[in-house]
Design a protein around this motif. Sequence first.
Motif, PDB file in Angstrom:
ATOM      1  N   ARG A  47       7.164 -12.693  -4.326  1.00  0.00           N
ATOM      2  CA  ARG A  47       6.913 -13.567  -3.177  1.00  0.00           C
ATOM      3  C   ARG A  47       7.832 -13.230  -2.002  1.00  0.00           C
ATOM      4  N   GLU A  48       9.093 -12.905  -2.301  1.00  0.00           N
ATOM      5  CA  GLU A  48      10.026 -12.566  -1.223  1.00  0.00           C
ATOM      6  C   GLU A  48       9.613 -11.262  -0.537  1.00  0.00           C
ATOM      7  N   ILE A  49       9.247 -10.268  -1.320  1.00  0.00           N
ATOM      8  CA  ILE A  49       8.768  -9.009  -0.735  1.00  0.00           C
ATOM      9  C   ILE A  49       7.500  -9.264   0.079  1.00  0.00           C
ATOM     10  N   SER A  50       6.636 -10.139  -0.410  1.00  0.00           N
ATOM     11  CA  SER A  50       5.407 -10.486   0.318  1.00  0.00           C
ATOM     12  C   SER A  50       5.712 -11.103   1.672  1.00  0.00           C
ATOM     13  N   ILE A  51       6.755 -11.913   1.743  1.00  0.00           N
ATOM     14  CA  ILE A  51       7.138 -12.496   3.039  1.00  0.00           C
ATOM     15  C   ILE A  51       7.388 -11.380   4.052  1.00  0.00           C
ATOM     16  N   TRP A  52       8.107 -10.351   3.645  1.00  0.00           N
ATOM     17  CA  TRP A  52       8.384  -9.233   4.537  1.00  0.00           C
ATOM     18  C   TRP A  52       7.105  -8.485   4.910  1.00  0.00           C
ATOM     19  N   GLU A  53       6.263  -8.251   3.921  1.00  0.00           N
ATOM     20  CA  GLU A  53       5.015  -7.520   4.183  1.00  0.00           C
ATOM     21  C   GLU A  53       4.081  -8.327   5.083  1.00  0.00           C
ATOM     22  N   PHE A  54       3.953  -9.610   4.815  1.00  0.00           N
ATOM     23  CA  PHE A  54       3.081 -10.455   5.645  1.00  0.00           C
ATOM     24  C   PHE A  54       3.633 -10.573   7.063  1.00  0.00           C
ATOM     25  N   SER A  55       4.961 -10.532   7.202  1.00  0.00           N
ATOM     26  CA  SER A  55       5.568 -10.550   8.538  1.00  0.00           C
ATOM     27  C   SER A  55       5.229  -9.278   9.294  1.00  0.00           C
ATOM     28  N   LYS A  56       5.327  -8.156   8.596  1.00  0.00           N
ATOM     29  CA  LYS A  56       5.032  -6.868   9.230  1.00  0.00           C
ATOM     30  C   LYS A  56       3.562  -6.763   9.617  1.00  0.00           C
TER      31      LYS A  56
END
Length: 158
Positions: A47-56
């Motif tokens: 989920r934390e990695i997804s936050i970064w990916e969704f931000s990008k």
Amino acid sequence: MKQLVKAIATFTFVILCFSQCKNNGNSKTTVPLPVMSKADGEKITEREISIWEFSKTKQFDKLRAILADDYIGYFSSGNMLPSDVINLLSKTTFTDYHLSNIKVKPVANDVAIIYYDVLQDVTGADGVKWIPKVSASSVYVKRNGVWYAVFYQEMPQG
């Protein structure tokens, strides 16, 4: 004389309180430390990695689904609610990011901290590059079986 009696009573009370403490010189707690399943640790990391990916990739609906309603992002510019974070990210150019040294630490049965290092290439709406190397941490809470981010903080790496 009254003051002496009061002082003795206070001293006796303090000694009694300290005598009830079970400090054997070891500062470790006697309460069992929380244990987290491997699956929960992996889910928080995902989920934390997804936050970064969704931000990008500017997938803000997916990003918002990970952030709890009571989420706070704590930045040098001030505290941000989910809507503030999404508004800020919608105006940035998020070229790349890399997370490393990811660790998850359970602090209670349904609470954990994830912390890691970030190398990022992000430019704000004002054209200023964000700090390229930061250490970041998030607090996650499991609610109704789902892990949600409730807090985020980052600091520059020296």
